[in-house]
Design an enzyme around this catalytic site. Structure first.
Site, PDB file in Angstrom:
ATOM      1  N   ARG A 244       0.877  -1.111   0.022  1.00  0.00           N
ATOM      2  CA  ARG A 244      -0.030   0.110  -0.142  1.00  0.00           C
ATOM      3  C   ARG A 244       0.987   1.036  -0.026  1.00  0.00           C
ATOM      4  O   ARG A 244       1.856   1.176   0.563  1.00  0.00           O
ATOM      5  CB  ARG A 244      -0.724   0.087   1.186  1.00  0.00           C
ATOM      6  N   GLU A 273      -1.679   8.170  -4.146  1.00  0.00           N
ATOM      7  CA  GLU A 273      -1.941   7.923  -5.443  1.00  0.00           C
ATOM      8  C   GLU A 273      -3.530   8.242  -5.708  1.00  0.00           C
ATOM      9  O   GLU A 273      -4.517   8.291  -4.803  1.00  0.00           O
ATOM     10  CB  GLU A 273      -1.943   6.120  -5.494  1.00  0.00           C
ATOM     11  N   HIS A 291      -0.922   0.587  -9.723  1.00  0.00           N
ATOM     12  CA  HIS A 291      -1.632  -0.353  -8.814  1.00  0.00           C
ATOM     13  C   HIS A 291      -2.693  -1.183  -9.606  1.00  0.00           C
ATOM     14  O   HIS A 291      -3.724  -1.369  -9.551  1.00  0.00           O
ATOM     15  CB  HIS A 291      -2.886   0.608  -7.751  1.00  0.00           C
TER      16      HIS A 291
HETATM   17  C1  8YV Z   1      -6.794  -3.426  -5.929  1.00  0.00           C
HETATM   18  C2  8YV Z   1      -5.424  -4.135  -3.828  1.00  0.00           C
HETATM   19  O1  8YV Z   1      -6.878  -3.797  -7.252  1.00  0.00           O
HETATM   20  O2  8YV Z   1      -7.066  -5.868  -3.113  1.00  0.00           O
HETATM   21  C3  8YV Z   1      -6.287  -5.172  -2.934  1.00  0.00           C
HETATM   22  O3  8YV Z   1      -6.158  -4.420  -1.440  1.00  0.00           O
HETATM   23  O4  8YV Z   1      -4.706  -3.319  -3.552  1.00  0.00           O
HETATM   24  C4  8YV Z   1      -5.932  -4.342  -5.389  1.00  0.00           C
HETATM   25  O5  8YV Z   1      -6.110  -5.846  -5.519  1.00  0.00           O
HETATM   26  C5  8YV Z   1      -7.018  -2.222  -5.849  1.00  0.00           C
HETATM   27  O6  8YV Z   1      -7.054  -1.743  -4.342  1.00  0.00           O
HETATM   28  C6  8YV Z   1      -7.663  -1.322  -6.812  1.00  0.00           C
HETATM   29  O7  8YV Z   1      -8.832  -1.121  -6.207  1.00  0.00           O
END
Ligand code: 8YV
Length: 333
Positions: A244, A273, A291
């Site tokens: 993250r 982001e 991402h």
């Molecule tokens: C998502 C992610 O694609 O699941 C998560 O926590 O970070 C990713 O799989 C991303 O959050 C886009 O919304």
């Protein structure tokens, strides 16, 4: 299909596969953001005030302020495994369940961790930019010389499901020595299955050739890789962040990359982001992706369908599939 006024109302806050909205509309009155407009927090709150549930995308802040405006809300179902957009304490106080979407994205995300590791260590995007710029005019023995991946030491910080899937790829596919650090040590059987050894965080940073971050974002993990941690890493090492934004201090990382304190980084997530720290765009030794670690059609569909299962499971049958704060809700609903 005939609609009944008694059916619960649902909000889908972003554009999503049509079949997801279709499935939800078999049970609920559905309002969708089919234009994929960027709704402000106020707009989300306004549209949610008469809704019993929301299909959320890890982007909407579900906090006390929003919850105070949404008295009918019972569940927010993230289609992501990460849920740092939820204030679970505030949700529990208001009797709102949060759910996430684990497991279905584990292998796809681990694949991407490796894609980013390979691209970073072997300087794939940097060399492509060189080629596209018409700069490839002759061969040279040290041109885009990168770091070895096979047989090197992979250090994984955050050894949940995705971390373990990355460990298996490293150990079994690339003959890497895998070390990890986690809040709690894994049991011996899981360590053996992943062929991974537990080490302290400083030891991991000092001895890994490649450091992979797969830790959830929290107050404890905020800037857990900053200037001091980067200073512990080897000058030849790479850092990969598929966790993250905010886990890494991006300003400190950009400085470390510019000063060659570490060799390179591969980043899929950023503090603030979709904006990036401007210095990250000026250093060549970083691979940047927007991402996309879970972005395959099959996986994103599975993530969305798990969120739908949670909405139907909870609002129609009284039981969600992957609840986050069910225990905290007891007695409040
Ligand atoms: C998502 C992610 O694609 O699941 C998560 O926590 O970070 C990713 O799989 C991303 O959050 C886009 O919304």
């Amino acid at each position: 299909m005939a609609t009944s006024p008694s059916r619960p109302r649902i909000l889908i806050t972003r554009a999503i596969f049509p079949e997801v909205a279709q499935r939800l509309s078999q049970h609920f009155e559905v309002e969708s953001n089919t234009d994929d407009a960027d709704w402000s927090a106020d707009e989300v709150a306004r549209r949610l005030q008469d809704k019993a549930g929301a299909l959320t995308f890890g982007l909407e802040r579900i906090n006390a302020e929003l919850l105070a405006k949404c008295p009918a809300l019972k569940i927010c179902a993230n289609m992501t495994v990460g849920y740092n957009n939820f204030d679970l304490d505030a949700m529990s106080v208001c009797g709102v369940l949060g759910t996430n979407a684990p497991d279905v994205l584990t292998e796809t995300t681990a694949d991407f961790g490796f894609a980013l590791l390979m691209a970073t260590a072997r300087r794939v995007t940097e060399s492509e930019h060189f080629l596209r710029a018409g700069k490839w005019t002759r061969w040279n023995y040290e041109m885009f010389s990168g770091a070895e991946v096979h047989g090197s030491t992979l250090g994984i910080i955050g050894m949940g499901r995705i971390g373990q899937a990355i460990a298996r790829r490293g150990a079994l596919g690339f003959g890497m020595k895998v070390i990890y650090h986690n809040r709690s040590r894994l049991d011996a059987a899981t360590e053996t299955a992943c062929r991974a050894s537990y080490v302290s965080k400083p030891e991991l940073l000092q001895s890994a050739d490649h450091v992979m971050l797969v830790v959830p974002y929290s107050a404890a993990s905020h800037h857990s890789i900053g200037a001091a941690e980067l200073a512990l890493m080897r000058p030849s090492a790479t850092l990969i962040n598929i966790a993250r934004g905010g886990v890494v201090d991006d300003a400190a990382l950009a400085t470390a990359l510019r000063d060659k304190r570490i060799a390179a980084a591969g980043l899929d997530v950023y503090e603030g982001e979709p904006k990036l720290h401007p210095d990250l765009l000026t250093v060549p030794n970083v691979v940047l992706t927007p991402h996309i670690a879970s972005a395959t059609a099959g996986t994103r569909r599975a993530m969305a369908m798990l969120a739908v299962d949670n909405l139907i499971g909870y609002l129609v049958h009284g039981k969600a599939v992957t609840p986050l704060n069910a225990a905290g809700l007891q007695g409040r609903i």
